[in-house]
Design a protein around this motif. Structure first.
Motif, PDB file in Angstrom:
ATOM      1  N   ASN A 152       0.805  -1.219   0.000  1.00 56.75           N
ATOM      2  CA  ASN A 152       0.000   0.000   0.000  1.00 56.75           C
ATOM      3  C   ASN A 152       0.839   1.271   0.000  1.00 56.75           C
ATOM      4  O   ASN A 152       0.292   2.377  -0.045  1.00 56.75           O
ATOM      5  N   TYR A 153       2.162   1.121   0.066  1.00 53.60           N
ATOM      6  CA  TYR A 153       3.039   2.291   0.051  1.00 53.60           C
ATOM      7  C   TYR A 153       3.399   2.707  -1.378  1.00 53.60           C
ATOM      8  O   TYR A 153       4.099   3.697  -1.562  1.00 53.60           O
ATOM      9  N   ARG A 154       2.953   1.940  -2.366  1.00 53.10           N
ATOM     10  CA  ARG A 154       3.378   2.134  -3.746  1.00 53.10           C
ATOM     11  C   ARG A 154       2.219   2.633  -4.615  1.00 53.10           C
ATOM     12  O   ARG A 154       1.054   2.571  -4.226  1.00 53.10           O
ATOM     13  N   TYR A 155       2.575   3.083  -5.812  1.00 55.51           N
ATOM     14  CA  TYR A 155       1.538   3.378  -6.794  1.00 55.51           C
ATOM     15  C   TYR A 155       0.719   2.122  -7.074  1.00 55.51           C
ATOM     16  O   TYR A 155       1.252   1.013  -7.137  1.00 55.51           O
ATOM     17  N   THR A 156      -0.562   2.313  -7.247  1.00 57.05           N
ATOM     18  CA  THR A 156      -1.450   1.237  -7.675  1.00 57.05           C
ATOM     19  C   THR A 156      -2.207   1.726  -8.909  1.00 57.05           C
ATOM     20  O   THR A 156      -2.075   2.894  -9.286  1.00 57.05           O
ATOM     21  N   PRO A 157      -2.991   0.883  -9.577  1.00 58.53           N
ATOM     22  CA  PRO A 157      -3.665   1.327 -10.798  1.00 58.53           C
ATOM     23  C   PRO A 157      -4.459   2.613 -10.595  1.00 58.53           C
ATOM     24  O   PRO A 157      -5.181   2.762  -9.602  1.00 58.53           O
ATOM     25  N   ALA A 158      -4.321   3.518 -11.536  1.00 56.06           N
ATOM     26  CA  ALA A 158      -4.975   4.824 -11.405  1.00 56.06           C
ATOM     27  C   ALA A 158      -6.478   4.700 -11.258  1.00 56.06           C
ATOM     28  O   ALA A 158      -7.116   5.503 -10.559  1.00 56.06           O
ATOM     29  N   ALA A 159      -7.074   3.697 -11.869  1.00 54.80           N
ATOM     30  CA  ALA A 159      -8.531   3.539 -11.819  1.00 54.80           C
ATOM     31  C   ALA A 159      -9.012   2.869 -10.547  1.00 54.80           C
ATOM     32  O   ALA A 159     -10.218   2.763 -10.332  1.00 54.80           O
ATOM     33  N   GLY A 160      -8.095   2.419  -9.682  1.00 56.19           N
ATOM     34  CA  GLY A 160      -8.500   1.843  -8.411  1.00 56.19           C
ATOM     35  C   GLY A 160      -7.994   0.438  -8.200  1.00 56.19           C
ATOM     36  O   GLY A 160      -7.653  -0.276  -9.160  1.00 56.19           O
ATOM     37  N   LEU A 161      -7.932   0.023  -6.944  1.00 56.65           N
ATOM     38  CA  LEU A 161      -7.520  -1.334  -6.622  1.00 56.65           C
ATOM     39  C   LEU A 161      -8.499  -2.330  -7.253  1.00 56.65           C
ATOM     40  O   LEU A 161      -9.719  -2.172  -7.110  1.00 56.65           O
ATOM     41  N   PRO A 162      -7.993  -3.353  -7.934  1.00 55.03           N
ATOM     42  CA  PRO A 162      -8.905  -4.321  -8.569  1.00 55.03           C
ATOM     43  C   PRO A 162      -9.927  -4.912  -7.607  1.00 55.03           C
ATOM     44  O   PRO A 162     -11.108  -5.064  -7.963  1.00 55.03           O
ATOM     45  N   VAL A 163      -9.509  -5.228  -6.378  1.00 54.82           N
ATOM     46  CA  VAL A 163     -10.438  -5.841  -5.434  1.00 54.82           C
ATOM     47  C   VAL A 163     -11.538  -4.859  -5.027  1.00 54.82           C
ATOM     48  O   VAL A 163     -12.692  -5.262  -4.800  1.00 54.82           O
ATOM     49  N   LEU A 164     -11.221  -3.574  -4.949  1.00 62.78           N
ATOM     50  CA  LEU A 164     -12.245  -2.576  -4.632  1.00 62.78           C
ATOM     51  C   LEU A 164     -13.192  -2.393  -5.813  1.00 62.78           C
ATOM     52  O   LEU A 164     -14.416  -2.272  -5.625  1.00 62.78           O
ATOM     53  N   ARG A 165     -12.678  -2.380  -7.002  1.00 63.49           N
ATOM     54  CA  ARG A 165     -13.534  -2.237  -8.180  1.00 63.49           C
ATOM     55  C   ARG A 165     -14.494  -3.422  -8.298  1.00 63.49           C
ATOM     56  O   ARG A 165     -15.651  -3.259  -8.716  1.00 63.49           O
TER      57      ARG A 165
END
Length: 399
Positions: A65-78
């Motif tokens: 969680n300290y790093r960049y993740t996909p701009a459109a959102g975490l896959p699990v949240l989507r």
């Protein structure tokens, strides 16, 4: 010396959020020692449920969680948002059709940027949330207000929309439950508007952030559930702020056709990149965890709704349609205007709100922030004791 080049004309034309301005003024007066009771902010007074806070705390210990993740959102949240969209809006979407944003407000901004071209007219039912016309202007669109008063329970009709439509109309804003009025369209009304938009090829931007805050057995039927075919030209905006008392966590999202979401995702990749990962993990917990506390919030809002409507209705000159959603009342106060109160004769709801703040030490938002004058917005998302005390102050002022 050559004069400095001018500031942005576009941004110079944008007004400060009226609701945030009133709330900030109320908080400043409270900090100065004045016993101001504020009905200004659309913000639940409850603490975020502990299981959500615990999920965020746990996420703090995961280096991913300290790093960049996909701009459109975490896959699990989507994926969780897709499940909620199916459950509450009746629309099956792929997670690729979802962009997680920094609060619902960013989703609103990006929605207009996605479907509005310069000069396009956007039909904006009034009373409206104060941000909509500014977000339309930032997309170089032209807001066209379509007003429905208390006599219509603040709900526009297809006939009104058709009368306002021109060959430049490309977008309709549809909000149910409404901020600022709390109005909820019936399934039949929603279907009629959806069919009208579909027939004319008009994009619909529907803000559903209050969809879970409804009362008296009402249900906020999504326009894409009422008219499934309109989903191909609809952007849905939502978030965790209101239902889960998470306004400060800043997690919202937008959903729509894949081509539109590709554009929105491209914009966000340059605008802000990913939403804070800890907040996204908290939002995931909110959507997938136990719903008993959010339901308790809704029950409390329902109790307060009944109280504020009953007490405001005791004031001669105020008409209070009963809201069926959100956590606002939007009384028609035209009966108080043009009359003398505490040595002052207000002629607009802006002047009336100033009088109320000065004489009763109660902060309310005037109707000018949401459309025509003659109305006030009061949020009942505050404690029961303060809620009643504030209305009693108004009863004494306007006795």
């Amino acid at each position: 010396m050559t004069e400095r080049a001018p500031l942005s004309r576009k941004l110079s034309a944008i007004a400060e959020s009226a609701t945030l301005k009133v709330d900030a003024k109320a908080k400043a007066l409270q900090a100065a020692g004045r016993p101001v009771i504020s009905y200004a902010a659309g913000e639940p007074d409850f603490a975020t449920p502990q299981f959500i806070v615990d999920a965020a705390a746990e996420a703090l210990h995961d280096p991913a969680n300290y790093r960049y993740t996909p701009a459109a959102g975490l896959p699990v949240l989507r994926e969780a948002i897709a499940a909620k969209t199916l459950r509450d809006s009746g629309l099956e979407v792929d997670p690729s059709q979802i962009v997680v944003t920094n609060g619902g407000k960013q989703a609103v901004y990006q929605a207009f940027q996605t479907v509005v071209n310069p000069g396009d007219e956007v039909l904006l039912p009034a009373p409206y949330w104060t941000t909509y016309p500014e977000a339309i202007a930032l997309a170089d669109g032209v807001p066209v207000e379509v007003f429905a008063g208390a006599d219509q329970e603040y709900k526009v009709t297809v006939d009104q929309l058709e009368a306002a439509r021109t060959d430049r109309t490309t977008v309709l804003v549809f909000v149910s439950p409404s901020n600022p009025t709390g109005a909820v369209y019936t399934p039949e009304e929603t279907k009629a508007i959806g069919e009208w938009a579909l027939a004319h090829g008009i994009w619909v931007i529907t803000d559903e952030i209050y969809q879970n805050l409804v009362y008296e057995g009402a249900r906020a039927v999504s326009i894409v559930e009422a008219v499934p075919e309109v989903a191909g030209q609809t952007l849905l905006v939502n978030g965790v702020a209101k239902t889960y008392a998470m306004t400060g966590w800043r997690v919202g999202w937008m959903t729509g056709p894949k081509d539109a979401m590709k554009l929105a995702g491209n914009l966000q990749s340059h605008l802000s990149s990913n939403v804070n990962n800890i907040a996204q993990r908290a939002a995931l917990a909110a959507l997938t965890g136990p719903q008993d506390e959010p339901e308790a919030f809704r029950t409390a809002f329902d109790r307060r709704r009944s109280l504020i409507v009953a007490e405001l209705s005791k004031i001669d000159g105020i008409t209070v349609p009963t809201p069926l959603g959100a956590f606002y009342v939007y009384p028609d106060v035209s009966g108080l205007l043009g009359r003398e109160w505490a040595g002052t004769t207000p002629t607009t709801s802006l002047e009336l709100a100033d009088l109320i703040l000065e004489q009763a030490e109660v902060a309310v938002v005037p109707g000018e922030a949401f459309g025509p004058s003659g109305y006030l917005r009061l949020s009942y998302a505050l404690g029961d004791e303060a809620l009643l005390e504030g209305i009693q102050r108004l009863q004494r002022l306007f006795a």
